[in-house]
Design a protein around this motif. Structure first.
Motif, PDB file in Angstrom:
ATOM      1  N   UNK A  72       0.829  -1.201   0.000  1.00 59.13           N
ATOM      2  CA  UNK A  72       0.000   0.000   0.000  1.00 59.13           C
ATOM      3  C   UNK A  72       0.870   1.260   0.000  1.00 59.13           C
ATOM      4  N   UNK A  73       1.939   1.262   0.789  1.00 62.02           N
ATOM      5  CA  UNK A  73       2.842   2.410   0.840  1.00 62.02           C
ATOM      6  C   UNK A  73       3.477   2.658  -0.525  1.00 62.02           C
ATOM      7  N   UNK A  74       3.902   1.596  -1.193  1.00 63.92           N
ATOM      8  CA  UNK A  74       4.517   1.759  -2.518  1.00 63.92           C
ATOM      9  C   UNK A  74       3.488   2.251  -3.525  1.00 63.92           C
ATOM     10  N   UNK A  75       2.279   1.726  -3.464  1.00 68.84           N
ATOM     11  CA  UNK A  75       1.238   2.177  -4.388  1.00 68.84           C
ATOM     12  C   UNK A  75       0.894   3.646  -4.166  1.00 68.84           C
ATOM     13  N   UNK A  76       0.893   4.076  -2.905  1.00 67.15           N
ATOM     14  CA  UNK A  76       0.525   5.457  -2.598  1.00 67.15           C
ATOM     15  C   UNK A  76       1.660   6.438  -2.821  1.00 67.15           C
ATOM     16  N   UNK A  77       2.897   6.048  -2.478  1.00 67.92           N
ATOM     17  CA  UNK A  77       4.010   6.999  -2.485  1.00 67.92           C
ATOM     18  C   UNK A  77       5.099   6.690  -3.500  1.00 67.92           C
ATOM     19  N   UNK A  78       4.957   5.600  -4.240  1.00 73.11           N
ATOM     20  CA  UNK A  78       5.991   5.239  -5.205  1.00 73.11           C
ATOM     21  C   UNK A  78       7.102   4.429  -4.559  1.00 73.11           C
ATOM     22  N   UNK A  79       8.134   4.159  -5.330  1.00 71.46           N
ATOM     23  CA  UNK A  79       9.194   3.257  -4.878  1.00 71.46           C
ATOM     24  C   UNK A  79      10.387   3.984  -4.271  1.00 71.46           C
ATOM     25  N   UNK A  80      10.181   5.223  -3.793  1.00 68.67           N
ATOM     26  CA  UNK A  80      11.273   5.989  -3.204  1.00 68.67           C
ATOM     27  C   UNK A  80      11.758   5.458  -1.870  1.00 68.67           C
ATOM     28  N   UNK A  81      10.903   4.785  -1.124  1.00 68.70           N
ATOM     29  CA  UNK A  81      11.285   4.206   0.171  1.00 68.70           C
ATOM     30  C   UNK A  81      11.807   2.798  -0.087  1.00 68.70           C
ATOM     31  N   UNK A  82      13.128   2.649  -0.042  1.00 66.84           N
ATOM     32  CA  UNK A  82      13.759   1.371  -0.387  1.00 66.84           C
ATOM     33  C   UNK A  82      13.296   0.222   0.513  1.00 66.84           C
ATOM     34  N   UNK A  83      13.143   0.477   1.807  1.00 68.27           N
ATOM     35  CA  UNK A  83      12.720  -0.590   2.721  1.00 68.27           C
ATOM     36  C   UNK A  83      11.299  -1.055   2.420  1.00 68.27           C
ATOM     37  N   UNK A  84      10.394  -0.106   2.184  1.00 71.11           N
ATOM     38  CA  UNK A  84       9.011  -0.471   1.850  1.00 71.11           C
ATOM     39  C   UNK A  84       8.962  -1.191   0.510  1.00 71.11           C
TER      40      UNK A  84
END
Length: 123
Positions: free
Chosen positions: A16-28
């Motif tokens: 959900x985090x990747x879908x909402x914010x993109x792939x900028x957070x490497x851990x997510x």
């Protein structure tokens, strides 16, 4: 001892985090990719096809002829953004292939009809 599994709540929250914010957070992104690969392996057990999402993970899946050494004859590789989009249904298999977002080699190198995956949104 087997690999530890990602629990649905944590994996779903990462997706959900990747879908909402993109792939900028490497851990997510790493957790989302691994969780969705885990779901694919659960949905299509076997080792005829290897799905790779470097640098985060890879799984072998799909029933059929086994291989015992080296690179499997059927390999699919893509980036994390493409994998999350395919696995969640925001991108279709045919569109990903025609846009060259997926590298697929081998006669069984297709995820058509296996995606999107059912995943828990972690809520």
């Amino acid at each position: 001892m087997g690999r530890s599994r990602i629990v649905a709540e944590a994996g779903g929250a990462a997706v959900l985090a990747v879908l909402e914010r993109g792939s900028g957070d490497r851990d997510a992104t790493a957790m989302a990719v691994r969780y969705l690969l885990q779901l694919l392996a659960d949905a299509a057990p076997g080792n005829t096809l290897e799905v790779r999402v470097p640098p985060f993970g890879a799984v072998q899946c799909v029933e059929g002829p086994n291989h015992t050494r080296g690179t499997p004859p059927n390999v699919i590789e893509m980036d994390a953004e493409t994998w999350v989009a395919l696995a969640t249904g925001t991108l279709g298999w045919a569109a990903a292939v025609s846009a060259d977002r997926v590298s697929a080699s081998g006669s069984r190198a297709s995820l058509d009809g296996m995606l999107p995956l059912e995943w828990n949104a972690g809520q």
